[in-house]
Design a protein around this motif. Sequence first.
Motif, PDB file in Angstrom:
ATOM      1  N   SER A   4       0.851  -1.188   0.000  1.00  0.00           N
ATOM      2  CA  SER A   4       0.000   0.000   0.000  1.00  0.00           C
ATOM      3  C   SER A   4       0.892   1.245   0.000  1.00  0.00           C
ATOM      4  N   PRO A   5       0.365   2.345  -0.567  1.00  0.00           N
ATOM      5  CA  PRO A   5      -0.887   2.415  -1.334  1.00  0.00           C
ATOM      6  C   PRO A   5      -0.706   1.798  -2.707  1.00  0.00           C
ATOM      7  N   MET A   6      -1.802   1.317  -3.277  1.00  0.00           N
ATOM      8  CA  MET A   6      -1.731   0.720  -4.604  1.00  0.00           C
ATOM      9  C   MET A   6      -1.640   1.820  -5.661  1.00  0.00           C
ATOM     10  N   GLY A  41      -2.426   4.395  -8.207  1.00  0.00           N
ATOM     11  CA  GLY A  41      -3.634   5.147  -8.528  1.00  0.00           C
ATOM     12  C   GLY A  41      -4.655   5.226  -7.421  1.00  0.00           C
ATOM     13  N   GLU A  42      -4.356   4.685  -6.243  1.00  0.00           N
ATOM     14  CA  GLU A  42      -5.339   4.686  -5.158  1.00  0.00           C
ATOM     15  C   GLU A  42      -5.620   6.114  -4.691  1.00  0.00           C
ATOM     16  N   MET A  43      -6.871   6.357  -4.298  1.00  0.00           N
ATOM     17  CA  MET A  43      -7.311   7.679  -3.842  1.00  0.00           C
ATOM     18  C   MET A  43      -7.558   7.646  -2.347  1.00  0.00           C
ATOM     19  N   PHE A  44      -7.092   8.691  -1.658  1.00  0.00           N
ATOM     20  CA  PHE A  44      -7.261   8.793  -0.212  1.00  0.00           C
ATOM     21  C   PHE A  44      -7.962  10.100   0.139  1.00  0.00           C
ATOM     22  N   PRO A  45      -8.671  10.130   1.282  1.00  0.00           N
ATOM     23  CA  PRO A  45      -9.282  11.380   1.737  1.00  0.00           C
ATOM     24  C   PRO A  45      -8.203  12.401   2.096  1.00  0.00           C
ATOM     25  N   PRO A  46      -8.539  13.657   2.061  1.00  0.00           N
ATOM     26  CA  PRO A  46      -7.544  14.696   2.366  1.00  0.00           C
ATOM     27  C   PRO A  46      -7.230  14.777   3.854  1.00  0.00           C
ATOM     28  N   ASN A  47      -6.038  15.297   4.113  1.00  0.00           N
ATOM     29  CA  ASN A  47      -5.608  15.615   5.487  1.00  0.00           C
ATOM     30  C   ASN A  47      -5.590  14.389   6.394  1.00  0.00           C
ATOM     31  N   GLN A  74      -3.227  10.648   7.371  1.00  0.00           N
ATOM     32  CA  GLN A  74      -1.956   9.953   7.230  1.00  0.00           C
ATOM     33  C   GLN A  74      -2.121   8.739   6.307  1.00  0.00           C
ATOM     34  N   VAL A  75      -1.058   8.424   5.577  1.00  0.00           N
ATOM     35  CA  VAL A  75      -1.078   7.290   4.645  1.00  0.00           C
ATOM     36  C   VAL A  75       0.061   6.343   5.013  1.00  0.00           C
ATOM     37  N   TRP A  76      -0.241   5.061   5.076  1.00  0.00           N
ATOM     38  CA  TRP A  76       0.780   4.041   5.313  1.00  0.00           C
ATOM     39  C   TRP A  76       1.375   3.611   3.977  1.00  0.00           C
ATOM     40  N   ILE A  77       2.722   3.630   3.903  1.00  0.00           N
ATOM     41  CA  ILE A  77       3.446   3.079   2.757  1.00  0.00           C
ATOM     42  C   ILE A  77       4.066   1.769   3.217  1.00  0.00           C
ATOM     43  N   LEU A 133       8.606  -3.625   5.012  1.00  0.00           N
ATOM     44  CA  LEU A 133       9.009  -2.216   5.127  1.00  0.00           C
ATOM     45  C   LEU A 133       7.754  -1.390   5.328  1.00  0.00           C
ATOM     46  N   TYR A 134       7.781  -0.433   6.235  1.00  0.00           N
ATOM     47  CA  TYR A 134       6.591   0.372   6.496  1.00  0.00           C
ATOM     48  C   TYR A 134       6.968   1.779   6.931  1.00  0.00           C
ATOM     49  N   TYR A 135       6.075   2.718   6.560  1.00  0.00           N
ATOM     50  CA  TYR A 135       6.272   4.137   6.900  1.00  0.00           C
ATOM     51  C   TYR A 135       4.911   4.815   6.904  1.00  0.00           C
TER      52      TYR A 135
END
Length: 472
Positions: free
Chosen positions: A135-137, A139-145, A147-150, A185-187
């Motif tokens: 993740s993220p895949m 073209g994946e879309m996330f809500p604004p503001n 945090q995103v896990w890589i 691996l994660y961030y």
Amino acid sequence: MEKLKITTIILLITGILLVNPLILTAKSQIPPLPMIVYGYVFIHRITCENVTAPAGLHIYAKVGTEVLQPVEGSQDVTDENGYYMLGITGPSEGTPIDLWVEKVYVETIILRYYTDMALNLTVMDTIPPTIEIISPMQGEMFPPNQQVWINATLTDDLAIDVATIKLTLNGTVLSPAYNPQTGLLYYQTNPLTSGYYIASLSVKDLAENLATKTWSFRIAEAVPPEPPVLEIISPTTVNPVYTQADRTIQVTYQYTEASPKNVTIKIYNSTHTLAIRTITGLSGGTNVQRTDVMPIPAGAADGSYHLNVTICNIHDLGATASQLNAVKVDNTKPVISNPYQDPPGQMVQPGETVDIEFGYNITVRVNITEPNIEKVSLYYNISATEWVEIPMTPAASGEYVATIPSSSLPLCTTIQYYIKAVDKAGNAAQTPTAGIYFASHVIPEYQKITLATLLPAIALIIALTRKAKKNP
């Protein structure tokens, strides 16, 4: 030329003398096993240099696809010097044995029991690591503001060179965590604003084979948050709640809000705030209905109070709903006066017994002084144990009326009754007080007729007697 040969021989002898102590030291550690293979592991890099393997690489002996279990006492994992020592047994003597370092084939030897072999292994690894994006895949879309896990998984036939891991987001170098045991691996990013993001992950293995993965994702445009929607269900101006001091009331309200922060309930009038309370831990949703308890403090004065409910969300947007005069505080009991009974058609007093003729119902009237009356009831009994309740109906000017069904009661029956009034706040008044009652006694109708007939005759006899005394 001769001098060159001699020099070469001297160098070879010197090299043997330097290496020999290492071999002797290694052999001194070898237990008496069927066959011992020992030495050092080197990794051949794509730059054509050989480097000593780091600690932790596994060495395997295999026959075909079968992995041979190392003999007890083997050192089948490289130490900090890249050294290994592998005891081999199992197949018949003369069997070809393949030696592997991790998932890389290195060399084939012939099994010779009760021998030992000094063998340095040089790993030739030309396959780059594998990067699997979790993740993220793309073209994946996330809500604004938010945090995103890589997350990604790194694998290699030999081993990942952890120091070469590089993760960037829109060109900014990040510092991910990496678990060599799981390859994960994660961030976690900071909250990301709307836009287009490019992530790039690269890594090398110990042979310096390079793998790179680049992908993108989007953060949606921020939608301005909307304020909550709020409605008071009860109490309301039309249907207020009546209460007394030092009691509690229930306030029911309904709201629509995905992320509520708190609700504040206030009961007040034009001069002061009677009670206020803030509630947290609310659930988000649509048309969420909730009931909270509000305490009415001791000493609260009689009167009408307004109700105000305010809800705030995590964006500090709020909504307020109010109901005027929705809370009525009443600490005063109703007043019951002028108890009237027919028959006999007169005011009655507590503790007094009134005679009534057989065959008549008793009608009782009282006056009630109370602006917030809930109900007025007459309680009667003919057995002194079982009380029957009759609701009294309102008449004009605060008067309440009830009828006791006494017409069919037998002669000499005594009827006791009392009256109780309760207002909407629960204040109650009773007359007469407990243990003292109004009472009526059923008598035959002829007793009244006979007495009425005899009175004129008695009066005539008395008059004639007086006249006879004057005229002897």
